[in-house]
Enzyme design. Structure first.
Site, mmCIF file in Angstrom:
data_model
loop_
_atom_site.group_PDB
_atom_site.id
_atom_site.type_symbol
_atom_site.label_atom_id
_atom_site.label_comp_id
_atom_site.label_asym_id
_atom_site.label_seq_id
_atom_site.Cartn_x
_atom_site.Cartn_y
_atom_site.Cartn_z
ATOM 1 C CE LYS A 495 -37.525 -71.812 -89.708
ATOM 2 N NZ LYS A 495 -36.237 -71.266 -90.136
ATOM 3 N NE ARG A 591 -27.918 -72.111 -88.636
ATOM 4 C CZ ARG A 591 -29.137 -71.595 -88.631
ATOM 5 N NH1 ARG A 591 -29.707 -71.228 -87.499
ATOM 6 N NH2 ARG A 591 -29.810 -71.424 -89.744
ATOM 7 C CG HIS A 621 -30.088 -67.868 -92.559
ATOM 8 N ND1 HIS A 621 -31.166 -67.110 -92.946
ATOM 9 C CD2 HIS A 621 -30.382 -68.308 -91.303
ATOM 10 C CE1 HIS A 621 -32.061 -67.083 -91.965
ATOM 11 N NE2 HIS A 621 -31.615 -67.793 -90.962
ATOM 12 N NE ARG A 678 -33.693 -68.708 -96.635
ATOM 13 C CZ ARG A 678 -32.533 -68.166 -96.991
ATOM 14 N NH1 ARG A 678 -32.167 -68.134 -98.258
ATOM 15 N NH2 ARG A 678 -31.736 -67.654 -96.082
ATOM 16 C CE1 TYR A 720 -47.322 -78.392 -56.453
ATOM 17 C CE2 TYR A 720 -47.670 -77.357 -58.591
ATOM 18 C CZ TYR A 720 -47.806 -78.448 -57.735
ATOM 19 O OH TYR A 720 -48.415 -79.567 -58.190
ATOM 20 C CB CYS A 769 -49.066 -75.530 -62.012
ATOM 21 S SG CYS A 769 -49.437 -74.435 -60.638
ATOM 22 C CG MET A 770 -47.454 -80.288 -66.244
ATOM 23 S SD MET A 770 -47.439 -82.052 -65.900
ATOM 24 C CE MET A 770 -45.924 -82.243 -65.011
ATOM 25 C CG ASP A 771 -51.620 -80.115 -66.521
ATOM 26 O OD1 ASP A 771 -51.138 -80.265 -67.652
ATOM 27 O OD2 ASP A 771 -51.481 -80.926 -65.587
#
Ligand SMILES: *Cc1c(COP(=O)(O)O)cnc(C)c1O
Length: 827
Positions: A495, A591, A621, A678, A720, A769-771
């Site tokens: 998954k 759950r 689980h 699993r 920043y 930062c973002m990038d």
């Protein structure tokens, strides 16, 4: 040529069936998945911890193989017309056959062993000697009980030198390898700590390795390794030695002095008495200690062979670092490139084609191939064999580069093909648009410089990558498998993009290694796997009702956790049959799932609809499988599960698979493996219980490049909000090409996180930062723009990083953005 009928005498076996036609032994086949009908192919049914070749005899027969060696006579399938030989031990028989093949050739053969450097010394020695010799050598690191016989089997009458490496992990193994290799020359590389586990002491380990050399004429080694030196003195008198030394110049044949070490080269002086003193100065194209040492081993051999010093230097200048791994790289136009540009002999080609065939299917399979060198075969025969290999490995497109392969184009038959006289001609006509959505193996002899082709495919594809080590993944898989009884099935959780590692690549490897089940969270993930050729059973944990038809179409098995879902599914199943289901039982996670109080009703519904619906399994689980503090609770959950499942089975009238444990549970509750377990995070290299911290190998390495390095004067700030400040003294600040949009967590900012540059830790400075983000590399001598920085991986474990920002390794792995390229590597 060896005949199948001579194998009983060689192996101490008995013929159970005589082959219908006389049969020469031409190919040794071990892997049932790769055993194709080739005349003279003999399948050896080997038994290992994970596999038993006997289980696949019928499958191999189906593929057209007609000669078999087995060591387990019970339960053999019908193999009409085939030759079947029963031996005491299939592996020993394989080795005996290879040893008999070896005896047919009289030529010098090097046996190489040691703890480190075997493969590099073997490759370099072959490079340095090949101008004078036609060398047969082990492909890659084929140095095991199985790899050595396969390597030696490649010897043919035209070879003038053999170079084989031998590796062992426990006492008793080397004598067996020595009987196969029958070396006339020996080389001991380096004694290290690898594989210490199998031995009681270093002395025992050296003594065991020395078993390779009891019958050689000459042993080469480094005098400075005292244990090796002592053990060499214990060898039979007939074994002469030739050693080099930096610290005992008067006790060695070759005295080495390091004269100068620059960034990328080392100058050494070698002095030897032969019989007068001779001194030579050589420049090695390396600076790191292991490379220098490996090169000195080789140099010693060349001096002993009396290769002129000027010629030695010429060959050293061309020495190439050895690519130890086959890398799968993402390339332009949705292509993947399998980069194997290091050498190109026949055995190496077969291995690389095996790798190609094992890749998940993405469009067509393409091979860019140079002339094949050093086969010792006549060109017609050689390219005929290459063409057959391409056919059995499903290569659909061939780009041949070189005069010889071009001259033999007619043998390649049906594959789409084009040919070029040399690499320059190919690159001159290279159009990116000619390649689309295909998996391309680039395989060329060194002199063709195919790395330029790989570079052309990879333009603009660098920067941040998540490197996934497939060998580590297999290691981890086997680690958990060894904890299971032979009958316990293994479901692997792929998954969330296989925990961020790339779902179909991982799924494909699991299919190859015969996992029993896969599990994904959503239907679309399962569809994606099917569209990439995954045929294993797949459980979908949370299928939406509008995806039921897709479940049927792609044969995906849903998990059903509520009456609402069950009734919806039944309604659809009454119209058109649907795949079997997995019942989720809630024993304490609270759950999803049916509680114990729901069971009467559940049994009734299942019974009433028995004709429309099959149940494949029941699962639960654990809420706290990884922590001892929850042991009582876990035991209560397991007890509830064991009360509930018999009631389900009684109502259904047949038995179903029962499974409860995740990675941590597999380790901590061996008594509750039931029919299946699993496996999740453990496969990806994180040992969640903390009990066996070194048992697993890290699988993922997140890597980026340094875009720029600046000096930040004391007192100034970076980034920043001016959060990062150079307090007290000037700093060197590296800006990295990764930010939170790539999945690098913002919480690592301002000194919380660290990265590795040149293997050293460097703390984050300022906000992420973002990038991009910034790290302080003041302490990392020589760090430069363009170099790599590791965000997590070997030396920077996920568990530690997760703790620093108060999360769990799962989150770090699955957060890596899909915009980050995945690169798959194997050794
Ligand atoms: C994800 C998952 C697992 C695997 O858990 P790990 O801790 O990663 O081993 C097992 N079972 C279920 C139901 C899961 O959702």
């Amino acid at each position: 040529m060896l005949q199948f009928l001579s194998l009983p005498a060689l192996t101490g076996g008995t013929l159970l069936q005589t082959p219908a036609t006389p049969a020469p032994v031409q190919h040794l086949l071990l892997d049932s998945r790769r055993a194709d009908a080739q005349a003279g192919g003999v399948f050896f049914a080997l038994r290992g911890a994970q596999h038993d070749g006997h289980r696949y005899l019928a499958e191999v027969y189906q593929r057209g193989v007609r000669l078999f060696v087995v060591d387990q006579p019970d339960g053999l399938p019908a193999l009409p017309g085939a030759g079947v030989l029963l031996v005491p031990d299939s592996l020993a028989a394989l080795q005996a056959v290879a040893a008999a093949h070896r005896r047919r050739f009289r030529l010098p053969v090097f046996g190489i062993t040691g703890s480190n450097g075997k493969t590099i010394v073997k490759e370099w020695l072959a490079q340095l000697l090949s101008p004078d010799e036609l060398v047969c050598k082990s492909p890659r690191s084929y140095n095991s009980q199985v790899g050595v016989p396969l390597s030696v089997w490649e010897l043919n009458a035209s070879h003038t030198l053999g170079i084989f490496e031998a590796g062992i992990s426990e006492p008793g193994e080397m004598a067996r390898l020595a009987r196969v290799v029958q070396p006339t020359l020996g080389l001991f590389t380096t004694l290290g700590t690898a594989h210490d586990a199998g031995f009681t002491s270093h002395e025992q380990k050296v003594a065991e390795k020395m078993q390779l050399f009891t019958e050689v004429d000459m042993l080469f080694y480094c005098r400075d390794q005292e244990l090796v030196h002592a053990a060499a003195q214990q060898l039979p008198k007939a074994v002469r030695t030739f050693c080099w030394s930096r610290f005992h110049p008067y006790e060695a044949n070759v005295a080495v002095t390091l004269l100068e070490s620059a960034a990328d080269r080392t100058t050494v002086r070698l002095a030897m008495q032969r019989p007068l003193l001779q001194e030579h100065t050589f420049t090695l194209p390396f600076a790191d200690e292991p490379s220098v040492e490996n090169a000195l081993h080789c140099l010693t051999v060349l001096l002993w062979q009396q290769v002129p010093a000027a010629e030695i230097q010429r060959r050293l200048d061309r020495l190439q670092p050895v690519a130890m791994r086959l890398e799968m790289k993402q390339a332009l136009n949705d292509c993947y490139v399998l980069d194997d540009t290091y050498n190109n002999d026949l055995a190496g080609l077969t291995l690389a084609l095996d790798m190609l065939a094992r890749q998940p299917r993405r469009g067509r399979r393409t091979l860019i191939l140079s002339d094949v060198l050093e086969s010792g075969l006549a060109a017609d025969e050689l390219y005929g064999r290459v063409a057959r290999q391409l056919a059995t490995h499903g290569v659909e497109r061939l780009v041949g580069i070189g005069p010889e392969i071009s001259a033999h184009q007619r043998v390649f038959g049906s594959a789409e093909q084009e040919f070029y006289p040399d690499t320059e001609a190919f690159l001159a006509g290279f159009q990116a648009d000619d390649f689309h959505h295909e998996t391309i193996l680039v395989k060329g002899a060194r002199r063709y410089g195919f790395e330029r082709i790989v570079a052309a495919f990879q333009q603009k594809i660098h920067g941040t990558v998540l490197e996934v080590n497939l060998d580590a993944l297999v290691h981890n898989l086997n680690y958990y498998r060894q904890r299971l009884a032979a009958t316990t099935k293994l479901m692997v959780m792929v998954k969330a993009f296989a925990y961020g590692s790339g779902s179909y690549e991982v799924a494909n490897l699991l299919q190859f290694h015969r996992a029993d089940y896969l599990a994904v969270a959503y239907t679309d993930e399962g569809v994606d796997l099917r569209e990439h050729g995954i045929s294993l059973p797949i459980m979908v944990m949370n299928p939406s009702p509008d995806s039921f038809q897709k479940l049927r179409q792609y044969h995906l098995e849903p998990e059903i956790y509520s009456f609402e879902r069950l009734h919806e599914y039944l309604r659809a199943a009454r119209e058109q049959p649907l795949p079997a289901i997995h019942l989720k039982l809630d024993t304490g996670m609270r759950r999803l799932g049916f509680g114990e109080e729901d069971l009467d009703e559940l049994c009734q519904v299942l019974q009433a609809n028995a004709a429309a619906l099959r149940v494949a399994s029941a699962l639960t689980h654990l809420a706290g499988a990884d922590e001892a503090q929850h042991n009582d609770f876990s035991q209560r959950q397991l007890a509830a599960f064991q009360r509930m499942t018999p009631r389900l089975e009684a109502a259904l009238g047949y038995s179903i698979l029962k499974h409860a444990l995740n990675s941590a549970g597999i380790i901590r509750f061996p008594e509750a493996h039931f029919d299946m377990v699993r496996l999740g995070i453990g496969l990806y290299g994180v040992e969640a219980t903390g009990q066996q911290p070194d048992a697993l190998r890290p699988v993922s390495t997140l890597r980026t490049t340094i875009s720029q390095i600046k000096t930040l004067p004391a007192g100034e700030t970076v980034g920043y909000g001016r959060r990062g400040q150079a307090t007290n003294y000037d700093r060197r600040i590296a800006t990295l090409a990764i930010g939170y949009a790539d999945g690098y967590d913002r919480r690592f900012g301002n000194g919380v996180g660290e990265v590795l540059v040149r293997g050293q830790r460097a703390p984050l400075i300022g906000n992420v930062c973002m990038d991009m983000c910034m790290v302080d590399v003041t302490g990392v001598v020589g760090a430069q723009a363009g170099e790599a920085a590791v965000l997590f991986g070997e030396g920077l474990p996920l568990t530690e990083l997760a703790t620093r920002i108060g999360t769990i390794p799962y989150e770090l792995l699955t957060n890596v953005s899909e915009r980050v390229k995945r690169v798959f590597v194997t050794e």
